[in-house]
Every structure is written in C-alpha cells, then in structure tokens.
Design an enzyme around this catalytic site. Sequence first.
Site, PDB file in Angstrom:
ATOM      1  N   CYS A 164      36.208  58.121  56.171  1.00  0.00           N
ATOM      2  CA  CYS A 164      34.819  57.879  56.573  1.00  0.00           C
ATOM      3  C   CYS A 164      34.355  58.892  57.605  1.00  0.00           C
ATOM      4  O   CYS A 164      34.964  59.031  58.676  1.00  0.00           O
ATOM      5  CB  CYS A 164      34.677  56.457  57.130  1.00  0.00           C
ATOM      6  SG  CYS A 164      33.022  56.112  57.760  1.00  0.00           S
ATOM      7  N   ARG A 195      32.116  57.523  61.560  1.00  0.00           N
ATOM      8  CA  ARG A 195      32.789  56.597  62.468  1.00  0.00           C
ATOM      9  C   ARG A 195      32.334  56.634  63.920  1.00  0.00           C
ATOM     10  O   ARG A 195      32.835  55.875  64.740  1.00  0.00           O
ATOM     11  CB  ARG A 195      34.309  56.839  62.403  1.00  0.00           C
ATOM     12  CG  ARG A 195      34.914  56.313  61.141  1.00  0.00           C
ATOM     13  CD  ARG A 195      36.390  56.618  61.076  1.00  0.00           C
ATOM     14  NE  ARG A 195      36.683  57.916  60.472  1.00  0.00           N
ATOM     15  CZ  ARG A 195      37.855  58.518  60.522  1.00  0.00           C
ATOM     16  NH1 ARG A 195      38.847  57.953  61.183  1.00  0.00           N
ATOM     17  NH2 ARG A 195      38.046  59.681  59.921  1.00  0.00           N
ATOM     18  N   TRP A 197      25.208  52.916  56.570  1.00  0.00           N
ATOM     19  CA  TRP A 197      24.061  53.427  55.824  1.00  0.00           C
ATOM     20  C   TRP A 197      24.541  54.609  55.013  1.00  0.00           C
ATOM     21  O   TRP A 197      25.642  55.125  55.218  1.00  0.00           O
ATOM     22  CB  TRP A 197      22.909  53.809  56.763  1.00  0.00           C
ATOM     23  CG  TRP A 197      23.279  54.804  57.818  1.00  0.00           C
ATOM     24  CD1 TRP A 197      23.321  56.164  57.706  1.00  0.00           C
ATOM     25  CD2 TRP A 197      23.654  54.508  59.172  1.00  0.00           C
ATOM     26  NE1 TRP A 197      23.711  56.729  58.898  1.00  0.00           N
ATOM     27  CE2 TRP A 197      23.924  55.743  59.812  1.00  0.00           C
ATOM     28  CE3 TRP A 197      23.805  53.316  59.913  1.00  0.00           C
ATOM     29  CZ2 TRP A 197      24.319  55.827  61.158  1.00  0.00           C
ATOM     30  CZ3 TRP A 197      24.208  53.408  61.238  1.00  0.00           C
ATOM     31  CH2 TRP A 197      24.452  54.644  61.845  1.00  0.00           C
ATOM     32  N   GLU A 218      26.085  61.149  49.036  1.00  0.00           N
ATOM     33  CA  GLU A 218      26.802  60.134  48.249  1.00  0.00           C
ATOM     34  C   GLU A 218      26.001  59.788  46.997  1.00  0.00           C
ATOM     35  O   GLU A 218      26.553  59.557  45.927  1.00  0.00           O
ATOM     36  CB  GLU A 218      27.014  58.856  49.070  1.00  0.00           C
ATOM     37  CG  GLU A 218      27.855  59.056  50.309  1.00  0.00           C
ATOM     38  CD  GLU A 218      28.069  57.731  51.033  1.00  0.00           C
ATOM     39  OE1 GLU A 218      27.306  57.459  51.981  1.00  0.00           O
ATOM     40  OE2 GLU A 218      28.968  56.969  50.635  1.00  0.00           O
TER      41      GLU A 218
END
Length: 406
Positions: free
Chosen positions: A104, A107, A276, A281
């Site tokens: 991720c 973070r 979000w 993506e």
Amino acid sequence: MNSEALLARAPTADAPAPHPTAPHPCAPQPVPAPPSSAGAVEVDVEEAEDFLGLLHAEHPDQPLTVRQRMRQVRAEIADTGSYAHTADELVFGARVAWRNSSRCIGRLYWQSLRVLDRRNATEPREIHGHLCEHLRQATNGGRIRPTISVFAPDVPGRPAPRVWNDQLIRYAGYRGDDGRTVGDPAHLDLTEAVRRLGWRAPGGPFDVLPLVVDAPGHEPQLFDVPEDLVLEVALIHPDRPEFAELGLRWHAVPAISNLRLRIGGVDYPLAPFNGWYMGTEIGARNLVDSDRYDLLSVIAERLGLDTGSESTLWRDRALVEVNIAVLHSFQRAGVRISDHHTESRRFLAHLAKEERQGRRVPADWSWIVPPLSGSLTPVFHRYYDEADQRPNFYPDETRARCPRAH
Ligand code: ARG
C-alpha cells in the site's frame, strides 16, 4: 455503437498472464463450502505477546502492564484456545496492520483509520447492515474516510463470518454465448455464483454485485447493496467531450473484503477496509488491463489516435488521457481521489516519518511503483525493506476456493 457494445470484450485467445503481483480476484466456489474455518487452531501465545509488547512500547499509558495483561491472555487461551482483544488493542492492531501493508502506497495516514468494532454481529442480516453502515460512513458524501469494520474472529469451535466478495462494491462480469464478456472479467465466477443463488442479473457493463454473507450456522445469503450507498462517478474528460460517450464509470470507494486481518495471533477473516482511490488503479488497471475491461483500443479510437503502429505510442497517449479523465471526473464530482505523483511523495514522507520513530517500513517495489509514469515518481528510484511484520492482512486461504489469491 452503444456503450454496452463497446464494453463487450471479444474473447482473447492468449491474453498475457497478469502481472504476477497484480491484485488477483478471488473466485468463490459455486457450491458453498462447509464452514471452512471450523478448524481454527489455538492462538500462538508468542504472537500475542509480541503484539501486546508492541502496543505497550508505542502506548505506554495502558491500564495493565504487559505482564498483567499476558497473565489474562494466557489463561484465556488455555481456556478457550483464543483471547478477546480489548477495544484499544483492536484499534491499534488494525492501524498497525495497515502500517505494515507492504503493497500500500497510501500509508501516511495509518493513524487516522476509523475502526468499527462489529465483533458481536452473528446474523447475516445484521452483518449486512454493518457492511452498509461501513459504506455510509466511509463514503461520507465523497469525503472518503479510511475505515475498517472488524467482525468476529476465527476461534476454535466458533468459525467466523465471511463474505464471498473481494470488495464490498464490485461490478458483475458476464460470459456471453459468443465468448464475449460484458462487465468486469475479474468477477465472472462470482457473478455466476450469485446468479445460482438467485440474483437477477441486469446484464450491463457496470452492475453492482450483491453481497454474499457466509455466516456460521446459515446458508450463504445474498443482499443487494442499496443504491444510495454506492457512490459512482461517470467519467468525462476535461477537453475531449467525446470521451463521455464511452459511458464509463467507476465506484468511489474501494473496500477490500477478502483479506484476513491478523492481530496478536488472532485471525479476523471478515474485516473489510477502505481508503480512497489513487487514479491509476482505475485508469491504468481496472479499465485497461487486458484481463479487466481492456478498453485501451476503444479509448484510442474514440480519441482519434493513430493506432497503425506501436511506435506512435497510441497506447501510452490513450493511457494518459483516461487517467486525466478519472482524476478530473472524481474531482468534479467532489469525490476524494489522489494522483500518483502526490501519493508517491506522501509515501516517501511516510517512510521518513516512520524511520524517525525507529520503525521499519516494509514495502513491495512492484506494488508501490505506480503503473503509469513509474520512473517519474520518486518511489521508483530506490529499494525497500521487504519484511513481513505483524499485525497485517493476509489472503484467507480457508475461504471458498480461490484459483490464486494475491
Ligand atoms: N486496486 C483495487 C481496485 O482498483 C483497490 C485496492 C485498494 N486501493 C485503495 N486505494 N485503498 O479496486
């Protein structure tokens, strides 16, 4: 051509294998499995102790010392095979699981994760109600809030609830008789499974799938996600009006629901969480991957690009335009989203901040580097620590059969 026809994909003879680390959707098995978690094993005392040690080191203001708390935990494990986290332990554990998620990039804000404690919910209807409430609070009218809902853990003799869906909001995928697919090919199997459970499929390219709640003592049960809880954004381009004619859209909240949260040796198979979106993506993966919506040629054609030869870089141009459209549309709709340049900078800020605290930041280069303009972002030009630190999120191998989960 109408947009549905555009969104039908021709069968691909030999589609390239997905990127090895790309999120791999989990196909639920069509026939419900027996409660697979019936065999939950006794909690590892050492893992519990490591976790409580970490909590106490970072938050010394605890009501009990580690020794005192461990005495309770050991007794509880001896008695029941597991132990119940306090509310504070649960919040800290969930936040640190995010902090340790090496894939991720987002973070920096791990400490702001909102944790909804749903450990007492047992009935499918009640669980569904909480999932809806998760979406309501997380969506927050577009000002998306990172949120996790933690349901009952797997405990010896008391299996945990699960959902079959890989995210709370996902689009159906349909296999047509002619071999074409409509919708999201990542969800062909789930779509088939919910149809078998009685879902009446609209057959469109962006149909929100129902949730399948699989709770111990109950048959897997279907629930629609109420329309008013599914915030979606229609995609438009700031200076190419023809882009809107493609009829593309995407949902505002990515809420992952197929990873198992593990805190101090305790597994929570149902712990859906969301942040979000980062634009790529959607604009560089979901709409573009050859095993997803596969829309690059359709978009290039609509924009009038010269697709006659690879060396015109029409793919790259189309990719930039669809990403511009995603960011622009979300911003115009007042839905929180970030671009990959900003998110990359934030990630390095996060790294520096964590290192100042003396903590390691595990990161997986192939997930952290954005799928568009990688080398333009600072996260590209370095290596990362690859440690597996706990608490964390893991694929749930005991869930309904997955061809290859993550
Ligand atoms: N990549 C996944 C998707 O496109 C979502 C993963 C989580 N993303 C996030 N921004 N929290 O649906």
